[in-house]
Design an enzyme around this catalytic site. Structure first.
Site: not given
Ligand code: BDR
Ligand code: CA
Length: 328
Positions: A249
């Site tokens: 991510h």
């Molecule tokens: C995003 O949501 C958060 O949980 C993670 O840090 C990332 O920024 C992924 O969907």
């Protein structure tokens, strides 16, 4: 030439993958993190700020950290996902090293505006949490899109299913009204969403290797945090379980900053659905063909959207950076 040409403010809700992104940025030879602005999201904003201070102190760097949005602009505050990031946001660390660090007293939005005004055209904003800080900064300074060099955000999805509903990604769903304001502004904006972050699966073994080779409190903490996070993703997705890993991510936003050639882009306007069952969905207009670059992205709210990624090259770049000489 400035040895670190990319001056960055990181807007974040740490968060395990946020920690990974921060450490990649600190480790990378061409990125200079000049401030960290925090928001609610993976944890409360108070915990996000504590974590940002802790992670920077562990890595031996002093960077201004501000506390920002505590709740979405309009919808009720969501419950932080302790099952993904741990109740502390860093995978339920069994203990923390004592560190001394204090917050910059400004709000996150004010900090963004102050820095952008002081260095017009010089700062990239990398946003990897819900977008309230950026929306509030825009309200303080409507010229912000022209004062920042560019905005790169991790959030949203076009073709890939959502991760908090069938269609919505967490950062956008957590504050859809803020996201709608951000996508409507005339930045040079790049969206790094689930279309690419779900293609990059990082094995836990990579973080163990880094912690073994580069022995330091920062790398061992990251390894511990990722091990909690990898358990969550491996239970949820059989293809992630096969290598026992997690999605990268947030770090993908920084990988795009330094190696954009690893990504395939589409261009168009992004609208965010703010109400109803599709709340949080990001919809890419079909006015532009994939890959076609409009003449002036700043003039009409057109975004670039990452749709393809070279996953192996991203993994290698992450490991190479974290194995470099960045820790004292
Ligand atoms: C995003 O949501 C958060 O949980 C993670 O840090 C990332 O920024 C992924 O969907
Ligand atoms: Ca995040």
């Amino acid at each position: 030439m400035n040895p670190k040409p990319y001056k960055v403010i990181l807007d974040t809700d740490p968060g395990v993958d946020d920690a990974m992104a921060l450490y990649f940025a600190l480790a990378h030879p061409v990125i200079e993190v000049i401030g960290i602005t925090t928001t609610f999201g993976n944890v409360t904003v108070q915990q996000a700020a504590i974590n940002a201070l802790y992670l920077t102190a562990l890595a031996g760097v002093k960077i201004p950290v501000t506390q920002g949005s505590a709740a979405p602009l309009t919808i009720p505050a969501p419950v932080p996902p302790a099952h993904i990031h741990g109740a502390d946001g860093l995978g339920n660390l069994p203990e923390r090293f004592p560190v001394q660090a204090t917050l910059d007293p400004r709000s996150s939005a004010q900090f963004i505006v102050d820095m952008a005004r002081a260095q017009p055209g010089g700062i990239t904003l990398v946003a990897v949490g819900p977008l309230g800080n950026l929306a509030l900064a825009l309200a303080i300074e409507p010229q912000l899109p022209h004062l920042l060099r560019e905005v790169i955000l991790m959030g949203g999805t076009v073709l890939e299913p959502g991760n908090v509903s069938a269609v919505a990604e967490a950062n956008i769903a957590n504050d859809p009204h803020a996201a709608a304001q951000v996508f409507a502004a005339n930045w040079k904006l790049t969206m790094v969403g689930l279309d690419v972050t779900h293609r990059v699966i990082l094995p836990l073994s990579m973080f163990k290797r880094i912690a073994d080779k580069q022995q330091h409190r920062a790398t061992s903490t990251l390894h511990q945090a990722v091990s909690f996070y990898a358990n969550f993703y491996s239970h949820r997705h059989p293809h992630v379980a096969r290598i026992h890993g997690c999605f990268g991510h947030d770090v993908l936003a920084f990988l795009y900053l330094v190696q954009p050639e690893l990504f395939g882009l589409a261009h168009g306007r992004i609208s965010v659905l703010t109400e109803g069952p599709l709340q949080g969905q990001t919809v890419l207009s079909s006015n532009y063909h994939a890959g076609a670059e409009p003449a002036d992205r700043r003039s009409d709210g057109v975004s670039q959207v990452c749709m393809q990624v070279d996953a192996d090259a991203c993994k290698q770049a992450l490991e190479d950076a974290l194995l470099g000489r960045w820790l004292i």
